[in-house]
Design a protein around this motif. Structure first.
Motif, PDB file in Angstrom:
ATOM      1  N   CYS A  21      39.859  27.186  40.318  1.00 40.15           N
ATOM      2  CA  CYS A  21      40.209  27.983  38.950  1.00 40.15           C
ATOM      3  C   CYS A  21      38.701  27.987  38.127  1.00 40.15           C
ATOM      4  O   CYS A  21      37.997  26.756  38.360  1.00 40.15           O
ATOM      5  CB  CYS A  21      41.001  26.730  38.168  1.00 40.15           C
ATOM      6  N   PHE A  22      38.293  29.154  38.083  1.00 41.74           N
ATOM      7  CA  PHE A  22      36.909  29.427  37.456  1.00 41.74           C
ATOM      8  C   PHE A  22      36.950  30.772  36.872  1.00 41.74           C
ATOM      9  O   PHE A  22      37.896  31.487  37.250  1.00 41.74           O
ATOM     10  CB  PHE A  22      35.933  29.156  38.611  1.00 41.74           C
ATOM     11  N   ASP A  23      36.058  30.948  36.141  1.00 40.69           N
ATOM     12  CA  ASP A  23      36.020  32.280  35.474  1.00 40.69           C
ATOM     13  C   ASP A  23      35.196  33.242  36.366  1.00 40.69           C
ATOM     14  O   ASP A  23      34.350  33.080  37.118  1.00 40.69           O
ATOM     15  CB  ASP A  23      34.853  32.407  34.360  1.00 40.69           C
ATOM     16  N   TYR A  24      35.840  34.452  36.492  1.00 43.93           N
ATOM     17  CA  TYR A  24      35.377  35.465  37.413  1.00 43.93           C
ATOM     18  C   TYR A  24      36.075  36.762  37.002  1.00 43.93           C
ATOM     19  O   TYR A  24      36.948  36.940  36.081  1.00 43.93           O
ATOM     20  CB  TYR A  24      35.938  35.349  38.982  1.00 43.93           C
ATOM     21  N   PRO A  25      35.305  37.754  37.288  1.00 43.60           N
ATOM     22  CA  PRO A  25      35.681  39.194  36.577  1.00 43.60           C
ATOM     23  C   PRO A  25      36.731  39.663  37.371  1.00 43.60           C
ATOM     24  O   PRO A  25      36.778  39.453  38.600  1.00 43.60           O
ATOM     25  CB  PRO A  25      34.403  40.283  36.693  1.00 43.60           C
ATOM     26  N   SER A  26      37.615  40.466  36.609  1.00 38.64           N
ATOM     27  CA  SER A  26      38.702  41.207  37.505  1.00 38.64           C
ATOM     28  C   SER A  26      39.123  42.726  36.666  1.00 38.64           C
ATOM     29  O   SER A  26      38.586  42.798  35.384  1.00 38.64           O
ATOM     30  CB  SER A  26      39.843  40.374  37.580  1.00 38.64           C
ATOM     31  N   LEU A  27      39.534  43.306  37.396  1.00 35.16           N
ATOM     32  CA  LEU A  27      40.129  44.654  36.906  1.00 35.16           C
ATOM     33  C   LEU A  27      41.377  44.289  35.660  1.00 35.16           C
ATOM     34  O   LEU A  27      42.097  43.551  35.760  1.00 35.16           O
ATOM     35  CB  LEU A  27      40.931  45.443  37.783  1.00 35.16           C
ATOM     36  N   ASP A  28      41.015  45.064  34.519  1.00 39.51           N
ATOM     37  CA  ASP A  28      42.168  44.808  33.563  1.00 39.51           C
ATOM     38  C   ASP A  28      43.476  45.277  33.833  1.00 39.51           C
ATOM     39  O   ASP A  28      43.636  46.089  34.478  1.00 39.51           O
ATOM     40  CB  ASP A  28      41.738  45.747  32.335  1.00 39.51           C
ATOM     41  N   GLY A  29      44.322  44.678  33.467  1.00 43.84           N
ATOM     42  CA  GLY A  29      45.987  44.902  33.956  1.00 43.84           C
ATOM     43  C   GLY A  29      46.458  44.163  35.107  1.00 43.84           C
ATOM     44  O   GLY A  29      47.442  44.481  35.301  1.00 43.84           O
ATOM     45  N   ILE A  30      45.652  43.384  36.009  1.00 43.08           N
ATOM     46  CA  ILE A  30      46.172  42.972  37.081  1.00 43.08           C
ATOM     47  C   ILE A  30      46.828  41.725  36.817  1.00 43.08           C
ATOM     48  O   ILE A  30      46.387  40.727  36.038  1.00 43.08           O
ATOM     49  CB  ILE A  30      45.154  42.748  38.176  1.00 43.08           C
ATOM     50  N   HIS A  31      48.222  41.325  37.151  1.00 43.56           N
ATOM     51  CA  HIS A  31      48.897  40.198  36.935  1.00 43.56           C
ATOM     52  C   HIS A  31      48.438  39.138  38.166  1.00 43.56           C
ATOM     53  O   HIS A  31      48.121  38.143  37.808  1.00 43.56           O
ATOM     54  CB  HIS A  31      50.196  40.624  36.666  1.00 43.56           C
ATOM     55  N   ALA A  32      48.668  39.999  39.156  1.00 38.22           N
ATOM     56  CA  ALA A  32      48.133  38.867  40.420  1.00 38.22           C
ATOM     57  C   ALA A  32      48.013  39.933  41.743  1.00 38.22           C
ATOM     58  O   ALA A  32      48.295  41.237  41.517  1.00 38.22           O
ATOM     59  CB  ALA A  32      49.650  38.129  40.915  1.00 38.22           C
ATOM     60  N   LEU A  33      47.575  39.331  42.642  1.00 37.73           N
ATOM     61  CA  LEU A  33      47.113  39.927  43.668  1.00 37.73           C
ATOM     62  C   LEU A  33      47.665  39.128  45.002  1.00 37.73           C
ATOM     63  O   LEU A  33      47.372  37.886  44.970  1.00 37.73           O
ATOM     64  CB  LEU A  33      45.500  40.265  44.247  1.00 37.73           C
ATOM     65  N   GLN A  34      48.254  39.484  45.892  1.00 35.97           N
ATOM     66  CA  GLN A  34      48.782  38.681  47.148  1.00 35.97           C
ATOM     67  C   GLN A  34      48.276  39.331  48.111  1.00 35.97           C
ATOM     68  O   GLN A  34      48.605  40.573  48.496  1.00 35.97           O
ATOM     69  CB  GLN A  34      50.270  38.679  46.991  1.00 35.97           C
ATOM     70  N   TRP A  35      47.843  38.733  49.345  1.00 37.57           N
ATOM     71  CA  TRP A  35      47.423  39.207  50.485  1.00 37.57           C
ATOM     72  C   TRP A  35      47.594  38.162  51.513  1.00 37.57           C
ATOM     73  O   TRP A  35      47.469  36.878  51.333  1.00 37.57           O
ATOM     74  CB  TRP A  35      45.986  39.411  50.515  1.00 37.57           C
ATOM     75  N   ASP A  36      48.749  38.527  52.411  1.00 41.13           N
ATOM     76  CA  ASP A  36      49.131  37.702  53.709  1.00 41.13           C
ATOM     77  C   ASP A  36      48.199  37.468  54.806  1.00 41.13           C
ATOM     78  O   ASP A  36      48.850  36.914  55.895  1.00 41.13           O
ATOM     79  CB  ASP A  36      50.636  37.817  53.934  1.00 41.13           C
ATOM     80  N   GLY A  37      47.144  38.217  54.804  1.00 40.65           N
ATOM     81  CA  GLY A  37      46.324  38.099  56.001  1.00 40.65           C
ATOM     82  C   GLY A  37      46.278  39.498  56.712  1.00 40.65           C
ATOM     83  O   GLY A  37      45.322  39.733  57.338  1.00 40.65           O
ATOM     84  N   GLU A  38      47.400  40.031  56.484  1.00 46.68           N
ATOM     85  CA  GLU A  38      47.216  41.663  57.081  1.00 46.68           C
ATOM     86  C   GLU A  38      47.622  42.729  56.097  1.00 46.68           C
ATOM     87  O   GLU A  38      47.016  44.117  56.230  1.00 46.68           O
ATOM     88  CB  GLU A  38      48.485  41.452  57.982  1.00 46.68           C
ATOM     89  N   CYS A  39      48.371  42.471  55.134  1.00 51.29           N
ATOM     90  CA  CYS A  39      48.807  43.210  53.924  1.00 51.29           C
ATOM     91  C   CYS A  39      49.104  42.433  52.799  1.00 51.29           C
ATOM     92  O   CYS A  39      49.182  41.280  52.950  1.00 51.29           O
ATOM     93  CB  CYS A  39      50.054  44.216  54.489  1.00 51.29           C
ATOM     94  N   GLY A  40      49.228  43.386  51.788  1.00 54.81           N
ATOM     95  CA  GLY A  40      49.694  42.614  50.452  1.00 54.81           C
ATOM     96  C   GLY A  40      50.132  43.619  49.365  1.00 54.81           C
ATOM     97  O   GLY A  40      50.507  44.636  49.650  1.00 54.81           O
ATOM     98  N   HIS A  41      49.844  43.098  48.048  1.00 60.01           N
ATOM     99  CA  HIS A  41      50.146  43.998  46.981  1.00 60.01           C
ATOM    100  C   HIS A  41      49.433  43.579  45.897  1.00 60.01           C
ATOM    101  O   HIS A  41      49.115  42.544  45.729  1.00 60.01           O
ATOM    102  CB  HIS A  41      51.581  44.182  46.683  1.00 60.01           C
ATOM    103  N   ILE A  42      49.324  44.397  44.722  1.00 59.03           N
ATOM    104  CA  ILE A  42      48.865  44.119  43.577  1.00 59.03           C
ATOM    105  C   ILE A  42      49.797  44.062  42.711  1.00 59.03           C
ATOM    106  O   ILE A  42      50.441  45.180  42.605  1.00 59.03           O
ATOM    107  CB  ILE A  42      47.592  45.155  43.137  1.00 59.03           C
TER     108      ILE A  42
END
Length: 165
Positions: A21-42
């Motif tokens: 857990c730390f402060d980092y920049p991210s795109l506005d409006g992203i709730h979460a990003l999931q990546w399973d190692g091969e594919c994922g979703h925002i």
């Protein structure tokens, strides 16, 4: 490729099960990003999920991986520096003297009862105890003190074998 979860509102990035857990920049409006190692979703706060494929990794997932790696390296460096500072303080002459005196005081306290007026000791035994206790008191002023702070390298005076501390 690693498994990555990003939750900007919680300032959370998880890589292969290791959460930071730390402060980092991210795109506005992203709730979460999931990546399973091969594919994922925002998951967007307002709108449908956006699928991610292997070709999207470098542009969408890798930047969060780099942030996580940099934070992990920063935390490891801080921990290394904190441990070095702790060891330097522990091994400082002042700390070794504190530990030496604490152990000396403990050993003195173990023999306090022997010098009570009504404790049954011969004059010779009382003298032996007094000499032992004086040797303990003199220890911090001896050459070489504080040695290892009251550990195995400290030349402790021998307690009389008949003393049951």
């Amino acid at each position: 490729m690693p498994k990555v979860t990003v939750v900007p509102d919680d300032r959370l990035i998880i890589v292969d099960g290791h959460a930071l857990c730390f402060d980092y920049p991210s795109l506005d409006g992203i709730h979460a990003l999931q990546w399973d190692g091969e594919c994922g979703h925002i998951e967007w706060e307002y709108g449908p999920n956006q699928p991610l494929e292997a070709a999207d990794y470098d542009g969408q997932v890798a930047p969060f991986m780099e942030l996580w790696q940099a934070e992990k390296a920063r935390l490891e460096q801080a921990a290394t520096e904190a441990e070095a500072a702790r060891l330097a303080e522990f091994n400082s002459e002042g700390s070794r003297f504190e530990r030496l005196r604490a152990e000396r005081d403990r050993r003195l306290a173990e023999t306090d009862y022997l010098l009570m007026a009504d404790y049954p000791l011969s004059e010779n035994q009382r003298t032996v105890v007094q000499v032992y206790r004086q040797s303990l008191r003199d220890l911090p002023s001896q050459e070489g003190a504080p040695w290892d702070g009251g550990g195995e390298e400290t030349p402790w005076p021998e307690i009389p074998t008949w003393v049951k501390a």
